[in-house]
Design a protein around this motif. Structure first.
Motif, PDB file in Angstrom:
ATOM      1  N   ARG A 304      75.972  45.487  33.875  1.00  0.00           N
ATOM      2  CA  ARG A 304      75.810  46.196  35.150  1.00  0.00           C
ATOM      3  C   ARG A 304      74.395  46.076  35.683  1.00  0.00           C
ATOM      4  NH1 ARG A 304      74.245  51.526  35.643  1.00  0.00           N
ATOM      5  NH2 ARG A 304      74.662  51.890  33.413  1.00  0.00           N
ATOM      6  N   GLN A 305      73.417  46.124  34.790  1.00  0.00           N
ATOM      7  CA  GLN A 305      72.017  46.094  35.215  1.00  0.00           C
ATOM      8  C   GLN A 305      71.205  45.268  34.233  1.00  0.00           C
ATOM      9  OE1 GLN A 305      69.948  49.839  34.942  1.00  0.00           O
ATOM     10  NE2 GLN A 305      68.532  49.316  36.592  1.00  0.00           N
ATOM     11  N   VAL A 306      70.423  44.337  34.743  1.00  0.00           N
ATOM     12  CA  VAL A 306      69.601  43.468  33.907  1.00  0.00           C
ATOM     13  C   VAL A 306      68.182  43.447  34.459  1.00  0.00           C
ATOM     14  CG1 VAL A 306      69.271  41.132  32.984  1.00  0.00           C
ATOM     15  CG2 VAL A 306      71.592  42.016  33.338  1.00  0.00           C
ATOM     16  N   THR A 307      67.209  43.679  33.601  1.00  0.00           N
ATOM     17  CA  THR A 307      65.812  43.601  34.010  1.00  0.00           C
ATOM     18  C   THR A 307      65.021  42.786  32.989  1.00  0.00           C
ATOM     19  OG1 THR A 307      65.346  45.698  32.882  1.00  0.00           O
ATOM     20  CG2 THR A 307      65.809  45.795  35.245  1.00  0.00           C
ATOM     21  N   VAL A 308      63.953  42.145  33.452  1.00  0.00           N
ATOM     22  CA  VAL A 308      63.006  41.462  32.582  1.00  0.00           C
ATOM     23  C   VAL A 308      61.865  42.436  32.334  1.00  0.00           C
ATOM     24  CG1 VAL A 308      61.401  39.535  32.342  1.00  0.00           C
ATOM     25  CG2 VAL A 308      63.630  39.182  33.445  1.00  0.00           C
ATOM     26  N   VAL A 309      61.678  42.853  31.096  1.00  0.00           N
ATOM     27  CA  VAL A 309      60.703  43.900  30.792  1.00  0.00           C
ATOM     28  C   VAL A 309      59.403  43.352  30.196  1.00  0.00           C
ATOM     29  CG1 VAL A 309      62.411  45.733  30.548  1.00  0.00           C
ATOM     30  CG2 VAL A 309      61.837  44.334  28.562  1.00  0.00           C
ATOM     31  N   ARG A 310      59.409  42.137  29.736  1.00  0.00           N
ATOM     32  CA  ARG A 310      58.206  41.488  29.217  1.00  0.00           C
ATOM     33  C   ARG A 310      58.394  39.988  29.382  1.00  0.00           C
ATOM     34  NH1 ARG A 310      55.747  45.665  28.542  1.00  0.00           N
ATOM     35  NH2 ARG A 310      54.405  46.296  26.794  1.00  0.00           N
ATOM     36  N   GLU A 311      57.297  39.282  29.661  1.00  0.00           N
ATOM     37  CA  GLU A 311      57.376  37.821  29.661  1.00  0.00           C
ATOM     38  C   GLU A 311      55.995  37.215  29.502  1.00  0.00           C
ATOM     39  OE1 GLU A 311      58.826  35.917  33.241  1.00  0.00           O
ATOM     40  OE2 GLU A 311      58.313  37.681  34.425  1.00  0.00           O
ATOM     41  N   THR A 312      56.001  36.027  28.927  1.00  0.00           N
ATOM     42  CA  THR A 312      54.806  35.206  28.810  1.00  0.00           C
ATOM     43  C   THR A 312      55.137  33.851  29.404  1.00  0.00           C
ATOM     44  OG1 THR A 312      55.415  34.311  26.637  1.00  0.00           O
ATOM     45  CG2 THR A 312      54.208  36.409  26.668  1.00  0.00           C
ATOM     46  N   ASN A 313      54.235  32.898  29.247  1.00  0.00           N
ATOM     47  CA  ASN A 313      54.550  31.559  29.745  1.00  0.00           C
ATOM     48  C   ASN A 313      55.587  30.846  28.898  1.00  0.00           C
ATOM     49  OD1 ASN A 313      52.943  31.165  27.517  1.00  0.00           O
ATOM     50  ND2 ASN A 313      51.595  29.653  28.478  1.00  0.00           N
ATOM     51  N   ARG A 314      55.992  31.480  27.766  1.00  0.00           N
ATOM     52  CA  ARG A 314      56.990  30.853  26.893  1.00  0.00           C
ATOM     53  C   ARG A 314      58.248  31.689  26.697  1.00  0.00           C
ATOM     54  NH1 ARG A 314      55.286  29.447  21.314  1.00  0.00           N
ATOM     55  NH2 ARG A 314      57.223  28.253  21.433  1.00  0.00           N
ATOM     56  N   PHE A 315      58.112  33.016  26.683  1.00  0.00           N
ATOM     57  CA  PHE A 315      59.238  33.877  26.322  1.00  0.00           C
ATOM     58  C   PHE A 315      59.481  34.950  27.370  1.00  0.00           C
ATOM     59  CE2 PHE A 315      57.798  32.161  22.273  1.00  0.00           C
ATOM     60  CZ  PHE A 315      59.008  31.815  21.662  1.00  0.00           C
ATOM     61  N   ARG A 316      60.685  35.474  27.339  1.00  0.00           N
ATOM     62  CA  ARG A 316      61.098  36.525  28.261  1.00  0.00           C
ATOM     63  C   ARG A 316      61.972  37.526  27.499  1.00  0.00           C
ATOM     64  NH1 ARG A 316      63.378  33.936  33.411  1.00  0.00           N
ATOM     65  NH2 ARG A 316      61.156  33.805  33.934  1.00  0.00           N
TER      66      ARG A 316
END
Length: 322
Positions: A304-316
């Motif tokens: 129902r709901q998806v968010t990106v809470v952390r990311e770097t140039n390699r990982f999410r």
């Protein structure tokens, strides 16, 4: 059937009278080798075998060992050291693997444990070598442990376990995200637990934790990690949600994108599709992945709901709510 198994099938006449043990079996079709007697050991839960355990028990009447080339070099060294330590006299060993998948390096490592190495056959882009394995000193798995500290917890790992002896960048980022969100309590499932990095963190955060991994060595390591930290969790072997019943408040995972030596996203695609069936209402899936992998759309389709809470140039790190 793997090409290396097909190459072994070509040796029917040489195998017909042999009492064979296959170590680290990577293909269920190995059970059909034309031998006088046969036992299979596997570290991978998805391969049907007589032994699912970190290291094999070698039957006394075995007169030939077959070793499909392990993916990890340190895992191969561990297996050879173990096998040398349980035999009483030189024993024939066949090493088989893809010609472009590290077999040359495998032969180099084999030289430290065996004599009379020679190429026996080559076909289907694979090579089969024969050698005489020398007896050596006994080895225990515990002697091969690497212990690292992760956020105040001791994590035990063994050769062949994902990110052996170090904290991988993806799991580190996922832990940062979980800590920032003050996640804790409730019922949690760690899918593909490895050495138990996420499992022990969840247990310390007050969760009632179940964890699973297809690797027998990883399950053994995760149990050691929990015991070393005076924590408890239910850790079992399984492929994704195999044997999992009930629903969870939280699913966490740093999923693989390789199946053996092959790069694949299908494991994670199946995980994402099935995850909502195992979550409570408003339950959450926390997933870390290489940012170039196409997981965002699959998550949007399933949750129902998806968010990106952390990311770097390699990982999410994704947080998906049912």
């Amino acid at each position: 059937m793997e090409n290396s198994t097909k190459l072994l099938q070509r040796q029917a006449s040489a195998l017909a009278a042999r009492r064979v043990g296959v170590v680290e079996a990577d293909d269920a079709a190995l059970a059909d080798l034309p031998t006088a007697s046969l036992w299979l050991h596997a570290d991978d839960f998805t391969v049907s075998a007589d032994q699912w355990r970190p290291l094999p028990e070698v039957a006394e009447d075995t007169d030939l060992l077959i070793l499909p080339l392990p993916k990890a070099a340190d895992r191969m060294t561990l297996l050879l050291r173990h096998l040398a330590g349980v035999i009483r006299k030189p024993l024939p060993l066949w090493l088989v693997g893809p010609a472009k998948g590290g077999i040359r390096g495998g032969v180099t490592r084999l030289k430290g444990f065996a004599d009379d190495i020679q190429l026996l056959d080559s076909a289907r882009h694979c090579k089969l070598y024969e050698a005489q394995l020398r007896p050596g000193p006994p080895l225990s798995l515990a002697e091969q442990a690497a212990v690292i500290e992760v956020r105040g917890a001791r994590v035990t790992s063994y050769p062949g376990v994902f990110s052996h002896g170090r904290l991988d960048e993806g799991s580190d980022l996922l832990l940062d995200a979980l800590e920032a969100a003050d996640v804790g309590g409730g019922k949690a499932l760690d899918i593909g637990c490895g050495a138990g990095v996420l499992t022990v963190w969840l247990a310390r955060a007050g969760c009632r934790v179940q964890a699973l991994d297809p690797s027998a060595t990883a399950v053994t390591a995760a149990r050691a990690t929990l015991a070393d930290n005076g924590l408890s969790a239910e850790i079992q072997g399984g492929d994704l949600f195999d044997g999992i019943t009930g629903r969870f408040d939280l699913l966490v995972t740093n999923p693989p994108f390789h199946d053996g030596r092959e790069r694949t996203t299908q494991i994670t695609r199946r995980l994402i599709r099935q995850a909502p069936e195992h979550l409570q209402a408003d339950g959450e899936l926390w997933l870390v992945a290489n940012r170039e992998l196409p997981y965002a759309q699959w998550l949007d389709d399933a949750f129902r709901q998806v968010t990106v809470v952390r990311e770097t140039n390699r990982f999410r790190v994704y947080r998906a709510r049912r």
